[in-house]
Design a protein around this motif. Structure first.
Motif, PDB file in Angstrom:
ATOM      1  N   VAL A 284     -19.946  51.965   5.381  1.00  0.00           N
ATOM      2  CA  VAL A 284     -20.757  52.831   6.245  1.00  0.00           C
ATOM      3  C   VAL A 284     -19.949  54.027   6.726  1.00  0.00           C
ATOM      4  CG1 VAL A 284     -21.961  52.951   8.468  1.00  0.00           C
ATOM      5  CG2 VAL A 284     -22.314  50.981   6.962  1.00  0.00           C
ATOM      6  N   MET A 285     -18.678  53.803   7.060  1.00  0.00           N
ATOM      7  CA  MET A 285     -17.850  54.859   7.640  1.00  0.00           C
ATOM      8  C   MET A 285     -17.009  55.606   6.600  1.00  0.00           C
ATOM      9  SD  MET A 285     -18.801  54.763  10.752  1.00  0.00           S
ATOM     10  CE  MET A 285     -17.636  55.912  11.487  1.00  0.00           C
ATOM     11  N   GLY A 286     -17.197  55.284   5.314  1.00  0.00           N
ATOM     12  CA  GLY A 286     -16.506  56.033   4.274  1.00  0.00           C
ATOM     13  C   GLY A 286     -15.027  55.767   4.168  1.00  0.00           C
ATOM     14  N   VAL A 287     -14.613  54.519   4.402  1.00  0.00           N
ATOM     15  CA  VAL A 287     -13.196  54.162   4.388  1.00  0.00           C
ATOM     16  C   VAL A 287     -12.890  53.320   3.147  1.00  0.00           C
ATOM     17  CG1 VAL A 287     -11.386  52.866   5.595  1.00  0.00           C
ATOM     18  CG2 VAL A 287     -13.016  54.257   6.893  1.00  0.00           C
ATOM     19  N   PRO A 288     -11.853  53.675   2.354  1.00  0.00           N
ATOM     20  CA  PRO A 288     -11.479  52.858   1.195  1.00  0.00           C
ATOM     21  C   PRO A 288     -11.164  51.431   1.617  1.00  0.00           C
ATOM     22  CG  PRO A 288     -10.329  54.958   1.157  1.00  0.00           C
ATOM     23  CD  PRO A 288     -11.001  54.863   2.502  1.00  0.00           C
ATOM     24  N   MET A 289     -11.558  50.471   0.788  1.00  0.00           N
ATOM     25  CA  MET A 289     -11.435  49.069   1.189  1.00  0.00           C
ATOM     26  C   MET A 289     -10.879  48.211   0.068  1.00  0.00           C
ATOM     27  SD  MET A 289     -15.485  48.096   0.905  1.00  0.00           S
ATOM     28  CE  MET A 289     -16.024  49.763   1.261  1.00  0.00           C
ATOM     29  N   VAL A 290     -10.201  47.138   0.463  1.00  0.00           N
ATOM     30  CA  VAL A 290      -9.742  46.102  -0.460  1.00  0.00           C
ATOM     31  C   VAL A 290     -10.197  44.772   0.117  1.00  0.00           C
ATOM     32  CG1 VAL A 290      -7.753  44.923  -1.460  1.00  0.00           C
ATOM     33  CG2 VAL A 290      -7.752  47.427  -1.255  1.00  0.00           C
TER      34      VAL A 290
END
Length: 367
Positions: A284-290
């Motif tokens: 939702v907040m546009g943050v890269p994730m693993v």
């Protein structure tokens, strides 16, 4: 006035589930500001205060029955309610609420459910009988759609949408900056957020995450911040992992509202998470994730955005986590652009759940 009763894992201060409820209320109310919503909750007073809706206790059968008698629709969802892997008893409770509504002649919608796994002959039989009599089914991923098919539920038609939280509006980053500042975790360094949970007393994944966090701190010159999705359980696990690290890490211990968590996640440069809704918040907040998986729902969500988990809690390795983190770090600028396009479609699909619910009520009232 349309009247809706919502059944789900609400009132237990699990940030992911509270975010689902907040998103459902937000989207439904945007479409129909006059709608009346009553939530079945383990803590009705907290639910009333937190979400501004009516609430009844999950054990008060008389109150639930009274709410259902005046309802136009029971929404069962969202979340992974209809499964018996994380809890053997909860499946029967949620099916029981659906069964009660059906006996009272109240239409039921399975709303963006994450279905399964459902194990055992009795559980699968009850799922076929009770879920097969509902009026409307949406599921949040294709894996849940396949589970419905495998259970032999052939009606009503099933529509694949998306997790309700994906429809929630992004929030201002100032709230999260304030949280980090109060925790002395702000500054010029990149910030890597970490969301963990306890799982079956396993220790291996905790050591892996501690080692990965140490390497992130050193190799990316980053600040590591653990944050809880459920208090105090996640705090205890985070403190355990942070205690295994050689580098300094910040462990946030407060319980945060949905808007606070969204803003906090929005301030991270990258997120490493075991919790599903921490990953969804990043989307939702546009943050890269693993992601590291403990349940099919993690793999299903990551698959819906073209990602795969770094591994599962039982077999994940530090090298596998770091390989994912380094790849995401290198492509983080491209991620934000691609994620924005993908999230627009997922947001539309998530909002579709509310549209279907309200359209059904409108048509049902005219019959």
């Amino acid at each position: 006035m349309k009247r809706i009763v919502v059944s789900g894992y609400y009132g237990s201060k699990n940030a992911g589930d509270e975010a689902m409820l907040a998103a459902m209320i937000e989207v439904i109310s945007d479409l129909d500001p006059q709608v009346n919503i009553t939530v079945i909750s383990t803590d009705p007073e907290d639910t009333k205060r937190r979400h501004g809706v009516q609430a009844v206790s999950w054990l008060a059968v008389g109150e639930i029955t009274s709410a259902l008698r005046s309802a136009d629709l029971l929404i069962s969802g969202g979340g992974s309610l209809l499964q018996n892997v994380t809890s053997g008893r909860s499946l029967y409770y949620y099916l029981g609420v659906i069964w009660l509504a059906e006996r009272l002649g109240v239409p039921v919608m399975l709303y963006a459910q994450g279905i399964g796994p459902v194990c055992g002959g009795l559980a699968r039989s009850l799922m076929r009988r009770i879920a097969g009599d509902v009026s409307l089914i949406t599921v949040r991923d294709h894996g849940s759609f396949e589970e419905i098919e495998n259970l032999g539920i052939s009606r009503p038609p099933v529509e694949v949408t998306a997790d309700p939280v994906l429809a929630i509006h992004p929030v201002d980053l100032g709230i999260g900056r304030g949280i980090l500042k109060r925790a002395n975790a702000d500054g010029a360094k990149p910030v890597i957020g970490v969301s963990v949970r306890e799982w079956r007393g396993w220790e291996h994944y905790k050591q892996v995450i501690a080692e990965a966090a140490d390497r992130v701190s050193k190799e990316l010159d980053a600040r590591v911040v653990f944050f809880p999705m459920q208090v105090p359980e996640d705090v205890k696990t985070a403190e355990d992992i942070a205690g295994r690290m050689t580098a300094n890490a910040t462990v946030l211990t407060d319980e945060f509202a949905t808007s606070e968590l969204l803003s906090l996640v929005g301030n991270f440069d990258l997120l490493l998470a075991v919790r599903l809704h921490a990953l969804i918040f990043a989307g939702v907040m546009g943050v890269p994730m693993v992601g590291v998986s403990y349940d099919p729902k993690i793999d299903r969500f990551l698959g819906s955005i073209g990602e795969t988990a770094a591994g599962d809690l039982k077999t994940v390795t530090t090298d596998a986590v770091m390989e994912k983190i380094c790849a995401k770090w290198k492509e983080r600028s491209d991620f934000r652009k691609n994620n924005a396009e993908l999230m627009a479609e997922l947001r539309r699909l998530a909002a579709r759940n509310a549209e279907l619910a309200l359209d059904f009520i409108e048509k049902h009232k005219k019959q």
